[in-house]
Design a protein around this motif. Structure first.
Motif, PDB file in Angstrom:
ATOM      1  N   SER A  74       0.835  -1.210   0.000  1.00  0.00           N
ATOM      2  CA  SER A  74       0.000   0.000   0.000  1.00  0.00           C
ATOM      3  C   SER A  74       0.864   1.252   0.000  1.00  0.00           C
ATOM      4  N   ILE A  75       1.914   1.232   0.792  1.00  0.00           N
ATOM      5  CA  ILE A  75       2.809   2.393   0.853  1.00  0.00           C
ATOM      6  C   ILE A  75       3.495   2.596  -0.496  1.00  0.00           C
ATOM      7  N   THR A  76       3.941   1.505  -1.106  1.00  0.00           N
ATOM      8  CA  THR A  76       4.586   1.610  -2.415  1.00  0.00           C
ATOM      9  C   THR A  76       3.623   2.166  -3.454  1.00  0.00           C
ATOM     10  N   THR A  77       2.386   1.698  -3.432  1.00  0.00           N
ATOM     11  CA  THR A  77       1.375   2.204  -4.364  1.00  0.00           C
ATOM     12  C   THR A  77       1.110   3.682  -4.128  1.00  0.00           C
ATOM     13  N   GLY A  78       1.009   4.070  -2.861  1.00  0.00           N
ATOM     14  CA  GLY A  78       0.778   5.479  -2.534  1.00  0.00           C
ATOM     15  C   GLY A  78       1.922   6.373  -2.979  1.00  0.00           C
ATOM     16  N   VAL A  79       3.138   5.919  -2.751  1.00  0.00           N
ATOM     17  CA  VAL A  79       4.306   6.704  -3.159  1.00  0.00           C
ATOM     18  C   VAL A  79       4.344   6.828  -4.683  1.00  0.00           C
ATOM     19  N   THR A  80       4.061   5.739  -5.389  1.00  0.00           N
ATOM     20  CA  THR A  80       4.042   5.777  -6.853  1.00  0.00           C
ATOM     21  C   THR A  80       2.969   6.739  -7.353  1.00  0.00           C
ATOM     22  N   THR A  83       4.036  10.331  -6.722  1.00  0.00           N
ATOM     23  CA  THR A  83       5.085  10.712  -7.674  1.00  0.00           C
ATOM     24  C   THR A  83       4.485  11.009  -9.039  1.00  0.00           C
ATOM     25  N   ASP A  84       3.545  10.164  -9.472  1.00  0.00           N
ATOM     26  CA  ASP A  84       2.897  10.382 -10.769  1.00  0.00           C
ATOM     27  C   ASP A  84       2.109  11.687 -10.789  1.00  0.00           C
ATOM     28  N   VAL A  85       1.377  11.966  -9.707  1.00  0.00           N
ATOM     29  CA  VAL A  85       0.595  13.211  -9.632  1.00  0.00           C
ATOM     30  C   VAL A  85       1.533  14.417  -9.637  1.00  0.00           C
ATOM     31  N   TYR A  86       2.623  14.330  -8.899  1.00  0.00           N
ATOM     32  CA  TYR A  86       3.582  15.439  -8.869  1.00  0.00           C
ATOM     33  C   TYR A  86       4.160  15.692 -10.257  1.00  0.00           C
ATOM     34  N   GLN A  87       4.532  14.639 -10.958  1.00  0.00           N
ATOM     35  CA  GLN A  87       5.078  14.809 -12.308  1.00  0.00           C
ATOM     36  C   GLN A  87       4.029  15.372 -13.261  1.00  0.00           C
ATOM     37  N   PHE A  88       2.764  14.927 -13.096  1.00  0.00           N
ATOM     38  CA  PHE A  88       1.697  15.434 -13.956  1.00  0.00           C
ATOM     39  C   PHE A  88       1.451  16.913 -13.694  1.00  0.00           C
ATOM     40  N   LEU A  89       1.441  17.293 -12.408  1.00  0.00           N
ATOM     41  CA  LEU A  89       1.172  18.691 -12.071  1.00  0.00           C
ATOM     42  C   LEU A  89       2.376  19.597 -12.322  1.00  0.00           C
ATOM     43  N   SER A  90       3.554  19.023 -12.424  1.00  0.00           N
ATOM     44  CA  SER A  90       4.729  19.832 -12.740  1.00  0.00           C
ATOM     45  C   SER A  90       4.650  20.378 -14.156  1.00  0.00           C
ATOM     46  N   ASP A  91       4.074  19.599 -15.059  1.00  0.00           N
ATOM     47  CA  ASP A  91       3.907  20.027 -16.449  1.00  0.00           C
ATOM     48  C   ASP A  91       2.483  19.687 -16.888  1.00  0.00           C
TER      49      ASP A  91
END
Length: 192
Positions: A74-80, A83-91
């Motif tokens: 669950s923690i690994t899924t949450g971190v992934t 990370t994906d949301v951060y990369q999406f919102l960065s650009d």
């Protein structure tokens, strides 16, 4: 059988002893076979206290390991996902922020319009937000609608089958045919 004199017996004994002694001596041309002998050293007081501490804490460490194995995916899924949301919102795509604003505004409008029951307060905001999102993302809305329709159909079929089973065979109720069979068996046993 030949009887040896005492002098011959002594001489034979000496020769035999020399031969057996020669077998014990190593040869100049061969290396002696050395068998390694490992002697386990006795545990000192520090090692004994560490061993007892490990034995005492073993159930607790096993529980922690089980909990970690349960929580880690669950923690690994949450971190992934983060990370994906951060990369999406960065650009972000150019129309992301206006569409998010419109969907959020429709949710607040639904809260404002939903006066009365709890069901209205739940359904109005969710319904207006879904309607607004489907205007901005029609392909995703259509695929989501198709998947949700299939899931609802499957759940309805399962519910119908469960209700039918309960209707035909209610739980905790003995069947009349079982009672008749028991009484017939008892009557046959008594008649025999």
């Amino acid at each position: 059988m030949r009887i040896l004199s005492p002098a011959c017996r002594r001489k034979a004994k000496v020769i035999w002893m020399k031969m057996s002694y020669a077998k014990l001596l190593p040869s100049l041309y061969s290396s002696p076979e050395v068998e390694p002998q490992y002697v386990e050293p006795e545990a000192g007081p520090l090692e004994q206290s560490v061993a007892s501490l490990r034995k005492w804490s073993e159930p607790y460490t096993n529980q922690c390991q089980r909990a970690y194995r349960t929580v880690e995916p669950s923690i690994t899924t949450g971190v992934t996902a983060a990370t994906d949301v951060y990369q999406f919102l960065s650009d972000p795509p150019p129309d992301l922020y206006p569409s998010v604003a419109a969907v959020g505004f429709s949710g607040f409008l639904g809260l404002y319009l939903a006066k009365g029951s709890r069901m209205k307060r739940l359904m109005f905001p969710v319904g207006l937000m879904a309607l607004t999102a489907s205007m901005f993302y029609p392909q995703q809305a259509a695929s989501l609608l198709k998947v949700s329709r299939d899931a609802a159909y499957t759940w309805a079929q399962q519910g119908r089958a469960a209700a039918e089973t309960l209707w035909k065979e209610p739980p905790f109720v003995k069947k009349k045919s079982e009672k008749k069979e028991r009484t017939e068996n008892n009557n046959n046993n008594n008649n025999s």
